[in-house]
Design an enzyme around this catalytic site. Sequence first.
Site, PDB file in Angstrom:
ATOM      1  N   ASP A  44      26.680  49.692  41.063  1.00 15.45           N
ATOM      2  CA  ASP A  44      25.731  49.751  39.886  1.00 15.45           C
ATOM      3  C   ASP A  44      26.682  50.124  38.488  1.00 15.45           C
ATOM      4  O   ASP A  44      27.928  50.834  38.963  1.00 15.45           O
ATOM      5  CB  ASP A  44      24.781  51.093  39.977  1.00 15.45           C
ATOM      6  CG  ASP A  44      23.643  50.833  39.073  1.00 15.45           C
ATOM      7  OD1 ASP A  44      22.537  50.263  39.436  1.00 15.45           O
ATOM      8  OD2 ASP A  44      23.874  50.804  37.813  1.00 15.45           O
ATOM      9  N   TYR A 158      14.434  36.914  28.566  1.00 14.99           N
ATOM     10  CA  TYR A 158      14.548  37.434  30.182  1.00 14.99           C
ATOM     11  C   TYR A 158      14.210  36.187  30.932  1.00 14.99           C
ATOM     12  O   TYR A 158      14.645  35.965  31.875  1.00 14.99           O
ATOM     13  CB  TYR A 158      13.540  38.680  30.160  1.00 14.99           C
ATOM     14  CG  TYR A 158      13.277  39.217  31.436  1.00 14.99           C
ATOM     15  CD1 TYR A 158      14.251  39.891  32.109  1.00 14.99           C
ATOM     16  CD2 TYR A 158      12.184  38.768  32.083  1.00 14.99           C
ATOM     17  CE1 TYR A 158      13.963  40.731  33.189  1.00 14.99           C
ATOM     18  CE2 TYR A 158      11.990  39.498  33.573  1.00 14.99           C
ATOM     19  CZ  TYR A 158      13.086  40.339  34.188  1.00 14.99           C
ATOM     20  OH  TYR A 158      12.947  40.847  35.132  1.00 14.99           O
ATOM     21  N   THR A 193       9.108  50.430  39.268  1.00 16.03           N
ATOM     22  CA  THR A 193      10.388  51.031  39.147  1.00 16.03           C
ATOM     23  C   THR A 193      10.504  51.630  37.732  1.00 16.03           C
ATOM     24  O   THR A 193       9.561  51.380  36.738  1.00 16.03           O
ATOM     25  CB  THR A 193      11.364  49.814  39.057  1.00 16.03           C
ATOM     26  OG1 THR A 193      11.305  49.061  38.214  1.00 16.03           O
ATOM     27  CG2 THR A 193      11.051  48.987  40.409  1.00 16.03           C
TER      28      THR A 193
HETATM   29  N1  NAD Z   1      10.432  45.898  38.400  1.00 12.67           N
HETATM   30  C1  NAD Z   1       9.626  44.606  38.095  1.00 12.67           C
HETATM   31  O1  NAD Z   1       8.611  44.847  37.973  1.00 12.67           O
HETATM   32  C2  NAD Z   1      10.490  43.547  38.335  1.00 12.67           C
HETATM   33  C3  NAD Z   1      10.034  42.123  38.403  1.00 12.67           C
HETATM   34  C4  NAD Z   1      10.578  40.947  38.323  1.00 12.67           C
HETATM   35  C5  NAD Z   1      12.000  41.225  38.668  1.00 12.67           C
HETATM   36  N2  NAD Z   1      12.572  42.423  38.458  1.00 12.67           N
HETATM   37  C6  NAD Z   1      14.047  42.300  38.697  1.00 12.67           C
HETATM   38  O2  NAD Z   1      14.654  43.298  39.870  1.00 12.67           O
HETATM   39  C7  NAD Z   1      15.836  43.672  39.474  1.00 12.67           C
HETATM   40  C8  NAD Z   1      15.893  45.218  39.684  1.00 12.67           C
HETATM   41  O3  NAD Z   1      15.027  45.728  38.755  1.00 12.67           O
HETATM   42  P1  NAD Z   1      14.182  47.077  38.983  1.00 12.67           P
HETATM   43  O4  NAD Z   1      12.921  47.116  38.573  1.00 12.67           O
HETATM   44  O5  NAD Z   1      14.754  47.832  40.175  1.00 12.67           O
HETATM   45  O6  NAD Z   1      15.056  48.103  37.811  1.00 12.67           O
HETATM   46  P2  NAD Z   1      15.812  49.228  37.480  1.00 12.67           P
HETATM   47  O7  NAD Z   1      16.095  49.287  36.139  1.00 12.67           O
HETATM   48  O8  NAD Z   1      15.275  50.368  38.274  1.00 12.67           O
HETATM   49  O9  NAD Z   1      17.096  48.852  38.377  1.00 12.67           O
HETATM   50  C9  NAD Z   1      18.281  47.973  37.579  1.00 12.67           C
HETATM   51  C10 NAD Z   1      19.372  48.534  37.908  1.00 12.67           C
HETATM   52  O10 NAD Z   1      20.531  47.503  37.384  1.00 12.67           O
HETATM   53  C11 NAD Z   1      21.334  48.473  36.913  1.00 12.67           C
HETATM   54  N3  NAD Z   1      22.246  47.607  35.877  1.00 12.67           N
HETATM   55  C12 NAD Z   1      21.940  47.299  34.720  1.00 12.67           C
HETATM   56  N4  NAD Z   1      22.907  46.658  33.892  1.00 12.67           N
HETATM   57  C13 NAD Z   1      23.901  46.698  34.997  1.00 12.67           C
HETATM   58  C14 NAD Z   1      25.264  46.021  34.711  1.00 12.67           C
HETATM   59  N5  NAD Z   1      25.770  45.485  33.603  1.00 12.67           N
HETATM   60  N6  NAD Z   1      25.897  45.950  35.715  1.00 12.67           N
HETATM   61  C15 NAD Z   1      25.608  46.421  37.038  1.00 12.67           C
HETATM   62  N7  NAD Z   1      24.446  47.221  37.282  1.00 12.67           N
HETATM   63  C16 NAD Z   1      23.582  47.108  36.053  1.00 12.67           C
HETATM   64  C17 NAD Z   1      20.808  49.715  36.335  1.00 12.67           C
HETATM   65  O11 NAD Z   1      21.965  50.605  36.105  1.00 12.67           O
HETATM   66  C18 NAD Z   1      20.059  49.781  37.188  1.00 12.67           C
HETATM   67  O12 NAD Z   1      20.385  50.763  38.522  1.00 12.67           O
HETATM   68  C19 NAD Z   1      16.053  43.112  38.112  1.00 12.67           C
HETATM   69  O13 NAD Z   1      16.856  41.905  38.296  1.00 12.67           O
HETATM   70  C20 NAD Z   1      14.787  42.757  37.321  1.00 12.67           C
HETATM   71  O14 NAD Z   1      15.058  41.704  36.568  1.00 12.67           O
HETATM   72  C21 NAD Z   1      11.791  43.608  38.588  1.00 12.67           C
END
Ligand code: NAD
Length: 257
Positions: A44, A158, A193
């Site tokens: 991360d 996005y 999340t």
């Molecule tokens: N939560 C939702 O509803 C949802 C829906 C669709 C897609 N997603 C996708 O799921 C994935 C995870 O999202 P989440 O909901 O767990 O969010 P989250 O914010 O809890 O987790 C994202 C993680 O990515 C890390 N991160 C951000 N920029 C970074 C970088 N440059 N290099 C390395 N790490 C980096 C952050 O520090 C964080 O720990 C993402 O790709 C998001 O687009 C989430």
Amino acid sequence: MTVEPWASQRLDGKLAVITGAGSGIGREVALFFAAAGAQVVASDIDGNAARETAALVGAAGHVVPADVSDRLSIERLADAAEAIAPIALWVNVAGVGAAASLCDVTPDLYDRVTRINMDGVFWGCAAAARRMIPRKGGAIINISSNAADQPIPTLSVYAMTKAAVNMLTRSLAAELGPHGIRVNGVAPGFTLTGMTAPDRLTDEERAALIARNAARSPLGAVGEPCDIAQAVLYLASDAGRFVTGQTLRVNGGVAMP
Ligand SMILES: NC(=O)c1ccc[n+]([C@@H]2O[C@H](COP(=O)([O-])OP(=O)(O)OC[C@H]3O[C@@H](n4cnc5c(N)ncnc54)[C@H](O)[C@@H]3O)[C@@H](O)[C@H]2O)c1
């Protein structure tokens, strides 16, 4: 192949690299993979968060902080992981949300979102494949989003990055299949999340957010990180050995493309 159903989802002896493993979906994938027997490299940009995940994982957990918007940082991550064991699984989870109307999208916002959500996945796939090809095996899973299936005002950048991830998944499945490498995606719907329901929300705000999003699902539900992690585990394991080039929608039926 005759196996116990659960045995086909074991990952014993495999090393998995997971980006964005410091929270939310990435952390849950790390925990599921470790429970299935994998060694896990929790990566991360937030090193402390990745260390917390590795601590939760226990003895099978390793930490390699990396910024996926920086190709060289991804290469260093891959090298560090290979120093532990050959990379068998690579999961691109790191991503950032960004809501802005088209005319409010600044060059900085555009660059940040495309470099993390799209370029980061592309170079992550390349780093993984370069090391998997000589060994003729591996699996890559890219986390996409429901936003790629449903046009939502203010989410153009996005959604564009996630649609690109879906096409990348298909292109690479065709290219890497002959090398024994499967490439799949998981497109979550609204999942609870830190990205969608940050701690700063009041209880009322959180309840309203959940109710609003649940109402969009035929199941009347929103997702939890475990719903996404189970789909990723299926695609990573031998249970998914005949599956490649697919983006599995784990979205409560909100979109059915
Ligand atoms: N939560 C939702 O509803 C949802 C829906 C669709 C897609 N997603 C996708 O799921 C994935 C995870 O999202 P989440 O909901 O767990 O969010 P989250 O914010 O809890 O987790 C994202 C993680 O990515 C890390 N991160 C951000 N920029 C970074 C970088 N440059 N290099 C390395 N790490 C980096 C952050 O520090 C964080 O720990 C993402 O790709 C998001 O687009 C989430």
